[in-house]
Design an enzyme around this catalytic site. Structure first.
Site: not given
Length: 507
Positions: A209, A211, A366, A372
């Site tokens: 996706e 960012k 996390r 990311k």
């Protein structure tokens, strides 16, 4: 509990790098706290007082000229009452009232206690008592399973309340803490990878996706009641009426959505990050319109989804939000992931997030399920100064003042350099020791808190980008700067220029 006990524990925690030693010290402190004081103790340790915004800043605190107490007399409860008074002061005369409250508190505190309180109020208390360490300390002090404590904290979004329940409640009270529409939860976080291909090797088949360079939001809706919260769970509903109206129109009665928002320019491209953030801080201005993109759903109409795999959550997300969903694809093809990353960057966004489709929503964690990927930029900058550290870094020169070269002379001082930011990130103990020994050799002058240097040392800095800033003469500031290492092979004349940094500004 005496404030001095809290300060002493914070000093011990900050002085050790051992996670177990930190947990032991904090668990001992929490086990001795009065039940009513536990949320206040947690807030002070996290440098996030339970009252939220206190309405005080460094300027007001530094203006005080108060003689401190010789011996400790303050209790945590008395400090908490003073912070209540600061947070509720408003209207005409509120500045004077806050000054009086701060002055009284400073006069009753010892010098060490006041130093701790200032750093706690300003969010600058770096002891290593991060939320993960405190959660383990709560579990140790309460003799409760760490996993149960962690889940309760995630779903309540309140470490102080979690600690109170764990330390004072019955065995089943922690397990009873669940997802509740209208009560924000800690957001799931992402690890990092250098490339989309590398991220896919970690996640397997994934949703790749965009960012965005925006602000994280969590939106709760129950009927016509909508609440919008920030990454830190602050309520900003009244500041974002356009998002409220969008969510009210969605085909659901109860829903919890995770997403991002930013403002767009006239061409539909993303505006700079700080322009989006200005809306979060504005009580009245509505000149910039915020556009939400949603990428996850945690609850829909009585059904909790956080333990469902992402594939199930995405199907529900598509049904509920439609066109408000963030752009992305589901794939295990590295070439497709790389292409989407190029598309995101070309559209002015930060990069991509790669999310394992078989993973549940791990609130507040996390892990490796979300990864990311965004370009990392590096620049060679000149060290203009360094601030003395606190906590574990006390006695070492730590926070660096960074400058860029200005060959045009348009922005720079007489030495030809212009400040573009500060950072203490990435500094190892070895570098801290080296700086503390080396910097006085380059000193031009100093204050009580800072040693200023002649522009002679070059350091390589990694950043996520730059942003406009009225704070610095060059009009630009570094984003998420961290030290990679000193470049003793380079002279200051080879440092990057302010013009190079300014060229990265959008528009």
């Amino acid at each position: 509990m005496m404030l001095a006990e809290l300060v002493s524990t914070a000093d011990r925690v900050g002085a050790t790098s051992s996670r177990l030693a930190k947990i032991d010290a904090l668990a001992d402190l929490l086990s001795r706290a009065d039940p009513a004081e536990i949320p206040a103790v947690m807030g002070l340790l996290l440098a996030a007082p339970r009252q939220g915004r206190l309405g005080v800043g460094w300027r007001g605190i530094s203006a005080l000229d108060i003689a401190h107490a010789d011996s400790p007399t303050l209790t945590v409860g008395e400090v908490d009452q003073a912070l209540d008074a600061l947070a509720t002061a408003s209207g005409t005369g509120s500045a004077a009232a806050r000054s009086g409250i701060l002055g009284d508190l400073a006069s009753r505190a010892t010098a060490a206690e006041w130093d701790f309180l200032v750093r706690a109020m300003l969010g600058e208390l770096r002891t290593g008592a991060l939320s993960g360490v405190l959660l383990d300390a709560i579990a140790r002090a309460a003799d409760r399973p760490a996993a149960v404590v962690r889940r309760a904290a995630m779903l309540s979004g309140d470490l102080g309340e979690t600690a109170r329940i764990a330390l004072t409640g019955d065995e089943g009270d922690l397990e009873a803490v669940g997802l509740q529409v209208g009560r924000p939860v800690l957001p799931m976080l992402a690890a990092t990878a250098a490339t989309p291909s590398a991220a896919l090797e970690v996640t397997g088949r994934a949703s790749v996706e965009y960012k965005l360079d925006g602000a994280r939001i969590q939106v709760h809706r129950h009927g016509d009641e909508v609440g919008v919260y920030t990454r830190s769970l602050a309520d900003i509903t009244h500041r974002v009426p356009e998002i409220v109206e969008i969510v009210r129109a969605l085909p659901a009665h109860d829903v919890i959505l995770d997403g991002e928002t930013l403002s767009l320019d006239e061409d539909g491209g993303p505006r700079p990050f700080q322009e989006t953030m200005s809306r979060f801080g504005a009580e009245v201005s509505r000149e910039l319109v915020l556009r939400p993109w949603f990428f996850d759903v945690l609850h829909v109409d009585g059904r909790d989804l956080i333990d469902e795999p992402l594939s199930v959550r995405l199907a529900e997300l598509e049904r509920v939000v439609g066109d408000w969903r963030i752009p992305g694809i589901v794939t295990d093809d590295a070439d497709a992931a790389e292409q989407l990353s190029r598309d995101a960057l070309a559209a002015g966004h930060e990069g991509v997030v790669v999310k394992a489709v078989d993973a549940p929503y791990a609130a507040g964690r996390r892990g490796k399920s979300w990864v990311k990927v965004k370009p990392v930029l590096t620049f060679d900058l000149v060290v203009l100064g360094a601030e003395w550290g606190s906590g574990r870094r006390r006695g070492w020169l730590s926070n660096l003042h960074l400058g860029a070269r200005d060959p045009s002379g348009e922005f720079a001082d007489a030495d030809g350099y212009v400040m573009v930011g500060k950072t203490f990130k990435g500094l190892t103990d070895e570098l801290l020791r080296w700086q503390t020994a080396e910097f006085p050799e380059h000193e031009s002058h100093r204050t009580a808190s800072t040693v200023f240097l002649r522009p002679e040392l070059v350091v390589e800095i990694a950043v996520d980008g730059v942003q406009r800033s009225p704070r610095y003469p060059g009009g630009v500031a570094l984003r998420f700067a961290r030290v990679k290492g000193y470049r003793q092979d380079k002279s200051p004349a080879e440092a990057d220029t302010i013009q190079t940094l300014r060229s990265l500004l959008r528009g």
